[in-house]
Design a protein around this motif. Sequence first.
Motif, PDB file in Angstrom:
ATOM      1  N   UNK A 129       0.828  -1.201   0.000  1.00  0.00           N
ATOM      2  CA  UNK A 129       0.000   0.000   0.000  1.00  0.00           C
ATOM      3  C   UNK A 129       0.867   1.258   0.000  1.00  0.00           C
ATOM      4  N   UNK A 130       1.947   1.227   0.744  1.00  0.00           N
ATOM      5  CA  UNK A 130       2.856   2.379   0.764  1.00  0.00           C
ATOM      6  C   UNK A 130       3.572   2.552  -0.571  1.00  0.00           C
ATOM      7  N   UNK A 131       3.977   1.435  -1.176  1.00  0.00           N
ATOM      8  CA  UNK A 131       4.650   1.517  -2.476  1.00  0.00           C
ATOM      9  C   UNK A 131       3.689   2.019  -3.550  1.00  0.00           C
ATOM     10  N   UNK A 132       2.419   1.623  -3.468  1.00  0.00           N
ATOM     11  CA  UNK A 132       1.446   2.106  -4.442  1.00  0.00           C
ATOM     12  C   UNK A 132       1.233   3.610  -4.306  1.00  0.00           C
ATOM     13  N   UNK A 133       1.216   4.095  -3.073  1.00  0.00           N
ATOM     14  CA  UNK A 133       1.070   5.532  -2.864  1.00  0.00           C
ATOM     15  C   UNK A 133       2.292   6.288  -3.385  1.00  0.00           C
ATOM     16  N   UNK A 134       3.481   5.706  -3.213  1.00  0.00           N
ATOM     17  CA  UNK A 134       4.695   6.360  -3.726  1.00  0.00           C
ATOM     18  C   UNK A 134       4.696   6.401  -5.245  1.00  0.00           C
ATOM     19  N   UNK A 135       4.229   5.332  -5.881  1.00  0.00           N
ATOM     20  CA  UNK A 135       4.168   5.310  -7.339  1.00  0.00           C
ATOM     21  C   UNK A 135       3.166   6.319  -7.878  1.00  0.00           C
ATOM     22  N   UNK A 136       2.147   6.640  -7.082  1.00  0.00           N
ATOM     23  CA  UNK A 136       1.166   7.650  -7.500  1.00  0.00           C
ATOM     24  C   UNK A 136       1.669   9.069  -7.281  1.00  0.00           C
ATOM     25  N   UNK A 137       2.886   9.210  -6.761  1.00  0.00           N
ATOM     26  CA  UNK A 137       3.466  10.535  -6.586  1.00  0.00           C
ATOM     27  C   UNK A 137       3.301  11.138  -5.208  1.00  0.00           C
ATOM     28  N   UNK A 138       2.857  10.366  -4.232  1.00  0.00           N
ATOM     29  CA  UNK A 138       2.661  10.892  -2.879  1.00  0.00           C
ATOM     30  C   UNK A 138       4.003  10.964  -2.156  1.00  0.00           C
ATOM     31  N   UNK A 139       4.226  12.089  -1.478  1.00  0.00           N
ATOM     32  CA  UNK A 139       5.436  12.214  -0.678  1.00  0.00           C
ATOM     33  C   UNK A 139       5.187  11.665   0.718  1.00  0.00           C
TER      34      UNK A 139
END
Length: 300
Positions: A193-203
């Motif tokens: 879930x954290x990696x998916x958020x990072x791939x979406x551009x979330x800092x």
Amino acid sequence: MATVTETLPESPAARTGTPGRRPRDRFHRGPLRWVLLVISALVALLMVAPFVIMLLNAFKSPDDYSSNGPLSWPTEFYTHGLKVFWDRVDFPVKLWNSVWTSGLVAIFGVALSLLSAFAIGIGRVRGRLWIVGVFLLANMLPQEVLVYPLFRMMQNIGLNNSGWSIVLIFTVIQAAFGTYLLSSVLGTFPRALLEAASLDGANRWQILWRVIFPVVRPTLSVLLIFFFIWTWNEFFIPLVMLTTNDTQTVPIALSSLQGDKTLDVPTLNAGTLVSLIPTLLFFLFFQRTLTRGITAGAVK
């Protein structure tokens, strides 16, 4: 023309031979159910008994208490003890001091716990287990060990006899427990879930507030309630830090009713009753939040 007949699956009631009746669990009937009910009633009675005794003695006169004892019914509705406590300790000032210090400690403690646990549990800092162990050890230290260095520290920074000293001290103390708890929870947070958020551009900040915070919000609500109540009930450190009447809290006000050789028990019970009402209202107001926070994650 051939007729096709559809066979329906057999219901559990039909298999058991009792149509229309639900199967009973092992606690529905039998002696064990009554034993558990009796034990629960006895435990509830033991928990309620001190409050009932306090309520009885809060409305007794000193003469009535001395003559009939603490378990008798009041001979008259005596309210002078409440007035004596209210005027003697200047209760509105003590109440405000307890409310704002406990409220700020609860808010700051939860925020600091979340930020620290995010760095430890999600950030995977080096020596994570040692850091969590230090937080656990800090919660095990008695307050008598901490009070002198804390008192000297507050003197050096000019916060002696100030409510802000209580806020700073207990924010750190409560945040130590909160960090230990939340870091264990966030350490098992799904990495996908954290990696998916990072791939979406979330800092990092967006991951904290948009991904992690909604998940752990029930746990934070429970910590907020506990931090408020724990700080409200603190006595020893506030007694050392706060030396004047205009800065002291409700527990210190209750201790001032006890003299060196005398003790006005009805007035003390009346003061305890008045002091208990704000925390009771606070607990009842947040009872549903507390229940939801404790049971969150039980069913996914």
